[in-house]
Design a protein around this motif. Structure first.
Motif, PDB file in Angstrom:
ATOM      1  N   CYS A   1     -65.612  17.009  26.693  1.00 45.29           N
ATOM      2  CA  CYS A   1     -65.723  18.123  27.623  1.00 45.29           C
ATOM      3  C   CYS A   1     -65.107  19.375  27.009  1.00 45.29           C
ATOM      4  O   CYS A   1     -64.315  19.287  26.069  1.00 45.29           O
ATOM      5  N   THR A   2     -65.500  20.502  27.589  1.00 46.29           N
ATOM      6  CA  THR A   2     -65.114  21.801  27.040  1.00 46.29           C
ATOM      7  C   THR A   2     -64.771  22.747  28.178  1.00 46.29           C
ATOM      8  O   THR A   2     -65.502  22.810  29.165  1.00 46.29           O
ATOM      9  N   VAL A   3     -63.673  23.488  28.024  1.00 50.36           N
ATOM     10  CA  VAL A   3     -63.412  24.619  28.916  1.00 50.36           C
ATOM     11  C   VAL A   3     -63.643  25.877  28.096  1.00 50.36           C
ATOM     12  O   VAL A   3     -63.134  25.996  26.972  1.00 50.36           O
ATOM     13  N   HIS A   4     -64.437  26.786  28.634  1.00 52.54           N
ATOM     14  CA  HIS A   4     -64.786  27.977  27.852  1.00 52.54           C
ATOM     15  C   HIS A   4     -64.905  29.203  28.745  1.00 52.54           C
ATOM     16  O   HIS A   4     -65.125  29.087  29.959  1.00 52.54           O
TER      17      HIS A   4
ATOM     18  N   ILE B   1     -64.587  29.073  23.232  1.00 52.99           N
ATOM     19  CA  ILE B   1     -64.024  27.789  23.674  1.00 52.99           C
ATOM     20  C   ILE B   1     -62.506  27.869  23.762  1.00 52.99           C
ATOM     21  O   ILE B   1     -61.831  28.257  22.806  1.00 52.99           O
ATOM     22  N   ILE B   2     -61.974  27.453  24.910  1.00 55.69           N
ATOM     23  CA  ILE B   2     -60.519  27.471  25.141  1.00 55.69           C
ATOM     24  C   ILE B   2     -59.906  26.111  24.816  1.00 55.69           C
ATOM     25  O   ILE B   2     -58.853  26.020  24.187  1.00 55.69           O
ATOM     26  N   ALA B   3     -60.545  25.044  25.279  1.00 51.56           N
ATOM     27  CA  ALA B   3     -59.980  23.700  25.078  1.00 51.56           C
ATOM     28  C   ALA B   3     -61.098  22.668  25.100  1.00 51.56           C
ATOM     29  O   ALA B   3     -62.118  22.856  25.780  1.00 51.56           O
ATOM     30  N   GLN B   4     -60.891  21.600  24.351  1.00 50.60           N
ATOM     31  CA  GLN B   4     -61.849  20.487  24.355  1.00 50.60           C
ATOM     32  C   GLN B   4     -61.082  19.174  24.315  1.00 50.60           C
ATOM     33  O   GLN B   4     -59.963  19.111  23.796  1.00 50.60           O
ATOM     34  N   ALA B   5     -61.718  18.123  24.834  1.00 48.00           N
ATOM     35  CA  ALA B   5     -61.170  16.777  24.695  1.00 48.00           C
ATOM     36  C   ALA B   5     -62.330  15.842  24.385  1.00 48.00           C
ATOM     37  O   ALA B   5     -63.427  15.989  24.945  1.00 48.00           O
TER      38      ALA B   5
ATOM     39  N   GLN C   1     -65.828  34.588  18.775  1.00 47.48           N
ATOM     40  CA  GLN C   1     -66.033  33.275  19.417  1.00 47.48           C
ATOM     41  C   GLN C   1     -64.756  32.434  19.435  1.00 47.48           C
ATOM     42  O   GLN C   1     -64.725  31.369  20.032  1.00 47.48           O
ATOM     43  N   ARG C   2     -63.718  32.911  18.750  1.00 46.48           N
ATOM     44  CA  ARG C   2     -62.505  32.094  18.658  1.00 46.48           C
ATOM     45  C   ARG C   2     -61.481  32.506  19.701  1.00 46.48           C
ATOM     46  O   ARG C   2     -61.298  33.694  19.971  1.00 46.48           O
ATOM     47  N   VAL C   3     -60.838  31.511  20.264  1.00 45.63           N
ATOM     48  CA  VAL C   3     -59.763  31.773  21.217  1.00 45.63           C
ATOM     49  C   VAL C   3     -58.477  31.237  20.598  1.00 45.63           C
ATOM     50  O   VAL C   3     -58.375  30.046  20.298  1.00 45.63           O
ATOM     51  N   ARG C   4     -57.537  32.124  20.395  1.00 42.80           N
ATOM     52  CA  ARG C   4     -56.223  31.696  19.889  1.00 42.80           C
ATOM     53  C   ARG C   4     -55.289  31.477  21.057  1.00 42.80           C
ATOM     54  O   ARG C   4     -55.315  32.231  22.028  1.00 42.80           O
ATOM     55  N   THR C   5     -54.455  30.431  20.941  1.00 43.31           N
ATOM     56  CA  THR C   5     -53.453  30.160  21.968  1.00 43.31           C
ATOM     57  C   THR C   5     -52.123  30.714  21.486  1.00 43.31           C
ATOM     58  O   THR C   5     -51.588  30.262  20.470  1.00 43.31           O
ATOM     59  N   LEU C   6     -51.617  31.698  22.211  1.00 46.08           N
ATOM     60  CA  LEU C   6     -50.355  32.327  21.832  1.00 46.08           C
ATOM     61  C   LEU C   6     -49.195  31.438  22.273  1.00 46.08           C
ATOM     62  O   LEU C   6     -49.300  30.725  23.274  1.00 46.08           O
ATOM     63  N   PRO C   7     -48.076  31.499  21.541  1.00 50.01           N
ATOM     64  CA  PRO C   7     -46.906  30.721  21.989  1.00 50.01           C
ATOM     65  C   PRO C   7     -46.368  31.279  23.297  1.00 50.01           C
ATOM     66  O   PRO C   7     -46.656  32.424  23.660  1.00 50.01           O
TER      67      PRO C   7
END
Ligand code: GRF
Length: 218
Positions: free
Chosen positions: A138-141, A152-156, A198-204
């Motif tokens: 699955c994907t959250v986007h 895309i934010i997260a995938q599992a 298209q890239r989503v970076r996750t900041l600390p």
């Protein structure tokens, strides 16, 4: 229990069905307050979950509108009444036009039951089995005007076993949806998502977020 403060983002959720992803958002502190849940189906079970949680609901039937754009505009108007900072699609089974996606650009998130960019659209579990993939998920986007194609934010991922059916695969994927959806919404609410193309970076986490997380034991 979570304390509501003025700074917590206001979240609107749209759904069409049973609402297990809404329930997952409610079970986990996703960093914001769900202020309204809307549906294109007045009898969606997810609306009952929202009402039971004391959340305001609304239904706008797509069947009352001749054109997709008119339906989307009605939805936008309804949502804007609630001043959402974030609009979350949690099993909202309508294809949205740019009228809607542009109105909430950058603050519109969807959960999709496949590892995008594989299997956009419907019947993802059947199609994954037919293609013989060994990993599915699955994907959250973020939502853009192109169906299931936003950053895309997260995938599992889950393993596809030899005896899997579309139903067993869907159940395995759904468990993962319930993990990554609240996680992704929380990242948004904490202001930790940075979109670059298209890239989503996750900041600390910021020092203040680290400190408040320690105080809350998370
Ligand atoms: C989920 O599989 C979601 O990925 C898809 O629709 C389904 C909704 O399930 N977009 P629920 O209503 O949240 O239980």
């Amino acid at each position: 229990m979570t304390t509501t403060t003025a700074s917590r983002p206001r979240i609107a959720v749209l759904l069409s069905g049973r609402g297990s992803n809404l329930a997952a958002l409610l079970r986990n502190d996703c960093g914001g307050d769900i202020v309204v849940v809307g549906s294109n189906k007045a009898v969606a079970k997810g609306l009952d979950i929202a009402r039971d949680a004391g959340i305001r609901t609304f239904a706008v039937s797509h069947k009352d509108f001749a054109a997709r754009e008119a339906f989307d505009q009605a939805l936008v108007n309804e949502l804007n009444e609630h001043r959402p900072d974030l609009v979350v699609l949690a099993g909202f089974m309508r294809i949205l036009t740019p009228i809607f996606t542009n109105a909430f650009a950058g603050r519109l998130i969807n959960i999709h039951p496949s590892l995008l960019p594989s299997f956009p659209g419907v019947d993802t579990h059947e199609r994954a089995l037919a293609e013989g993939v060994k990993l599915h998920g699955c994907t959250v986007h973020f939502v853009t005007p192109v169906l299931d194609a936003g950053p895309i934010i997260a995938q599992a991922a889950v393993q596809v076993d030899d005896d899997d059916t579309a139903e067993t695969l869907a159940a395995k994927v759904l468990l993962q949806e319930h993990q990554i959806f609240p996680y992704a919404v929380r990242l948004f609410c904490e202001g930790r998502l940075q979109v670059e193309g298209q890239r989503v970076r996750t900041l600390p986490k910021s020092p203040a977020q680290v400190t408040s997380g320690m105080a809350a034991g998370v």
